[in-house]
Write an enzyme that holds these catalytic residues in place. Structure first.
Site, PDB file in Angstrom:
ATOM      1  N   ASN A   9      13.148  16.891  -3.097  1.00 18.91           N
ATOM      2  CA  ASN A   9      13.343  16.872  -1.647  1.00 18.91           C
ATOM      3  C   ASN A   9      14.163  18.112  -1.284  1.00 18.91           C
ATOM      4  O   ASN A   9      15.372  18.135  -1.493  1.00 18.91           O
ATOM      5  CB  ASN A   9      14.087  15.575  -1.286  1.00 18.91           C
ATOM      6  CG  ASN A   9      14.462  15.511   0.184  1.00 18.91           C
ATOM      7  OD1 ASN A   9      14.054  16.349   0.975  1.00 18.91           O
ATOM      8  ND2 ASN A   9      15.258  14.507   0.549  1.00 18.91           N
ATOM      9  N   TRP A  10      13.481  19.118  -0.781  1.00 20.38           N
ATOM     10  CA  TRP A  10      14.159  20.393  -0.498  1.00 20.38           C
ATOM     11  C   TRP A  10      15.082  20.294   0.709  1.00 20.38           C
ATOM     12  O   TRP A  10      15.887  21.178   0.952  1.00 20.38           O
ATOM     13  CB  TRP A  10      13.126  21.489  -0.236  1.00 20.38           C
ATOM     14  CG  TRP A  10      12.305  21.885  -1.415  1.00 20.38           C
ATOM     15  CD1 TRP A  10      12.081  21.165  -2.566  1.00 20.38           C
ATOM     16  CD2 TRP A  10      11.583  23.114  -1.579  1.00 20.38           C
ATOM     17  NE1 TRP A  10      11.263  21.865  -3.415  1.00 20.38           N
ATOM     18  CE2 TRP A  10      10.934  23.061  -2.829  1.00 20.38           C
ATOM     19  CE3 TRP A  10      11.403  24.237  -0.778  1.00 20.38           C
ATOM     20  CZ2 TRP A  10      10.133  24.109  -3.303  1.00 20.38           C
ATOM     21  CZ3 TRP A  10      10.604  25.274  -1.246  1.00 20.38           C
ATOM     22  CH2 TRP A  10       9.986  25.203  -2.502  1.00 20.38           C
ATOM     23  N   LYS A  11      14.947  19.269   1.514  1.00 18.93           N
ATOM     24  CA  LYS A  11      15.726  19.113   2.751  1.00 18.93           C
ATOM     25  C   LYS A  11      15.574  20.367   3.614  1.00 18.93           C
ATOM     26  O   LYS A  11      14.524  21.003   3.580  1.00 18.93           O
ATOM     27  CB  LYS A  11      17.186  18.790   2.425  1.00 18.93           C
ATOM     28  CG  LYS A  11      17.284  17.601   1.437  1.00 18.93           C
ATOM     29  CD  LYS A  11      18.650  17.032   1.302  1.00 18.93           C
ATOM     30  CE  LYS A  11      18.608  15.855   0.334  1.00 18.93           C
ATOM     31  NZ  LYS A  11      19.868  15.180   0.190  1.00 18.93           N
ATOM     32  N   HIS A  96      14.478   8.337   4.574  1.00 22.69           N
ATOM     33  CA  HIS A  96      15.582   8.934   3.816  1.00 22.69           C
ATOM     34  C   HIS A  96      16.905   8.613   4.513  1.00 22.69           C
ATOM     35  O   HIS A  96      16.955   8.532   5.743  1.00 22.69           O
ATOM     36  CB  HIS A  96      15.380  10.453   3.710  1.00 22.69           C
ATOM     37  CG  HIS A  96      16.369  11.072   2.777  1.00 22.69           C
ATOM     38  ND1 HIS A  96      17.638  11.400   3.180  1.00 22.69           N
ATOM     39  CD2 HIS A  96      16.295  11.358   1.461  1.00 22.69           C
ATOM     40  CE1 HIS A  96      18.311  11.891   2.130  1.00 22.69           C
ATOM     41  NE2 HIS A  96      17.510  11.871   1.080  1.00 22.69           N
ATOM     42  N   GLU A  98      19.369  10.347   5.240  1.00 25.75           N
ATOM     43  CA  GLU A  98      19.767  11.316   6.268  1.00 25.75           C
ATOM     44  C   GLU A  98      18.997  11.073   7.570  1.00 25.75           C
ATOM     45  O   GLU A  98      19.524  11.285   8.661  1.00 25.75           O
ATOM     46  CB  GLU A  98      19.570  12.748   5.737  1.00 25.75           C
ATOM     47  CG  GLU A  98      20.662  13.091   4.724  1.00 25.75           C
ATOM     48  CD  GLU A  98      20.222  13.960   3.570  1.00 25.75           C
ATOM     49  OE1 GLU A  98      19.216  14.666   3.680  1.00 25.75           O
ATOM     50  OE2 GLU A  98      20.907  13.909   2.525  1.00 25.75           O
ATOM     51  N   GLU A 168      18.218   5.038  -3.332  1.00 27.88           N
ATOM     52  CA  GLU A 168      19.203   6.117  -3.277  1.00 27.88           C
ATOM     53  C   GLU A 168      20.500   5.599  -2.662  1.00 27.88           C
ATOM     54  O   GLU A 168      20.611   5.528  -1.429  1.00 27.88           O
ATOM     55  CB  GLU A 168      18.679   7.276  -2.417  1.00 27.88           C
ATOM     56  CG  GLU A 168      17.402   7.898  -2.910  1.00 27.88           C
ATOM     57  CD  GLU A 168      17.221   9.299  -2.340  1.00 27.88           C
ATOM     58  OE1 GLU A 168      17.205  10.244  -3.127  1.00 27.88           O
ATOM     59  OE2 GLU A 168      17.129   9.429  -1.113  1.00 27.88           O
ATOM     60  N   GLY A 174      24.123  13.918  -2.773  1.00 29.13           N
ATOM     61  CA  GLY A 174      24.772  15.206  -2.496  1.00 29.13           C
ATOM     62  C   GLY A 174      26.269  15.211  -2.755  1.00 29.13           C
ATOM     63  O   GLY A 174      26.962  16.137  -2.371  1.00 29.13           O
ATOM     64  N   SER A 214      22.277  12.665  -6.739  1.00 33.01           N
ATOM     65  CA  SER A 214      22.909  13.548  -7.731  1.00 33.01           C
ATOM     66  C   SER A 214      22.260  13.486  -9.113  1.00 33.01           C
ATOM     67  O   SER A 214      22.965  13.520 -10.126  1.00 33.01           O
ATOM     68  CB  SER A 214      24.413  13.268  -7.801  1.00 33.01           C
ATOM     69  OG  SER A 214      25.013  13.471  -6.526  1.00 33.01           O
ATOM     70  N   GLY A 235      17.525  16.014  -4.874  1.00 32.41           N
ATOM     71  CA  GLY A 235      17.873  16.927  -3.784  1.00 32.41           C
ATOM     72  C   GLY A 235      18.374  18.241  -4.358  1.00 32.41           C
ATOM     73  O   GLY A 235      17.595  19.104  -4.760  1.00 32.41           O
ATOM     74  N   GLY A 236      19.693  18.382  -4.456  1.00 32.96           N
ATOM     75  CA  GLY A 236      20.326  19.638  -4.884  1.00 32.96           C
ATOM     76  C   GLY A 236      19.680  20.284  -6.112  1.00 32.96           C
ATOM     77  O   GLY A 236      19.394  21.489  -6.112  1.00 32.96           O
TER      78      GLY A 236
HETATM   79  P1  PGA Z   1      20.879  14.843  -4.201  1.00 33.87           P
HETATM   80  O1  PGA Z   1      19.908  14.317  -3.045  1.00 33.87           O
HETATM   81  O2  PGA Z   1      20.058  14.930  -5.472  1.00 33.87           O
HETATM   82  O3  PGA Z   1      21.337  16.191  -3.734  1.00 33.87           O
HETATM   83  O4  PGA Z   1      21.989  13.860  -4.320  1.00 33.87           O
HETATM   84  C1  PGA Z   1      18.972  13.293  -3.292  1.00 33.87           C
HETATM   85  C2  PGA Z   1      18.231  12.940  -2.034  1.00 33.87           C
HETATM   86  O5  PGA Z   1      18.816  12.985  -0.949  1.00 33.87           O
HETATM   87  O6  PGA Z   1      17.033  12.614  -2.073  1.00 33.87           O
END
Ligand code: PGA
Length: 251
Positions: A9-11, A96, A98, A168, A174, A214, A235-236
């Protein structure tokens, strides 16, 4: 047999030229690897068409990070399922945390999006998970149950098999704080049992349940070796080809 799915997930990261560089690096590295998973990247909308062209003839699949449930019309700023299909998306991330917390998406809205994705032949990656406060007050299972029951309302047995669930915990996204393998597996097992109750044990057994929060190459093996963890939503660590593939290799 359910399969491992590792999705990046590149966000809101990567402009067009950065996307081209990252996709090329991922594609070239996997060309020589035999991976035991489906690998998916979810870049921002603006880069999907280019990503799709670059991924032609590669085994990396394309996903989007969101969509709206209406067919078309006056919905400024939104993107439809048909638009995502037309640029080659196979998956779409829905619900998600967010989207839920920053943009106020409810279980009911997410349910409408899931239904529209399914009827448009897009595979939803349906995200759920509790906040730190909910975990600390002991309501994790109640929250996750409500998200699943309401998110999957009126979804048929045939359709639910096309959904990937991503657990999640919001406090692990994050933050560098990963759920321990025991904490993650406990909720994954709860989700699997709930799906068995809502549908059947056979169906629950076929559904891929990813963990997200994470995930990195160093913790991927221990998380993915849990019996009910079938992949990761990353994500990251998906913004560098090396760490994203390091996670894929853990499968
Ligand atoms: P993260 O994000 O790996 O940076 O914790 C995961 C996500 O939001 O899907």
């Amino acid at each position: 047999m359910r399969k491992y799915i590792i999705a990046g997930n590149w966000k809101m990261n990567m402009n067009l030229s950065e996307s081209i560089a990252l996709i090329s690096a991922i594609k070239n590295s996997v060309a020589n690897e035999k991976l035991n998973c489906e690998l998916v990247i979810c870049p921002p909308f603006t880069n999907l068409e280019t990503a799709s062209a670059l991924l032609k003839d590669s085994n990396v699949k394309l996903g989007a990070q969101n969509m709206y449930y209406e067919e078309n019309g006056a919905f400024t700023g939104e993107v439809s399922a048909a638009m995502l299909k037309s640029v080659g998306c196979k998956y779409v991330i829905l619900g998600h945390s967010e989207r839920r917390t920053i943009f106020g998406e409810s279980n009911q809205l997410i349910n409408k999006k899931i239904k529209k994705a399914l009827s448009s032949e897009l595979l939803p990656i349906f995200c759920i998970g509790e906040t730190l406060e909910e975990r600390e007050t002991g309501t994790t299972f109640d929250v996750v149950k409500k998200q699943i029951v309401e998110g999957l309302s009126e979804i048929s047995e045939t359709d639910v098999l096309k959904i990937v669930v991503a657990y999640e915990p919001v406090w692990a996204i994050g933050t560098g704080k990963t759920a321990s393998k025991e904490q993650a597996e406990e909720v994954h097992l709860f989700i699997r049992n709930l799906l068995a109750e809502l549908y059947s044990a056979e169906i629950a057994n076929e559904i891929t349940i990813q963990y997200g929060g994470s995930v990195k190459p160093d913790n991927a093996v221990e998380l993915l070796s849990q019996p009910n963890i079938d992949g990761a939503l990353v994500g990251g660590a998906c913004l560098k080809a090396e760490s994203f593939l390091g996670i894929a290799k853990a499968c």
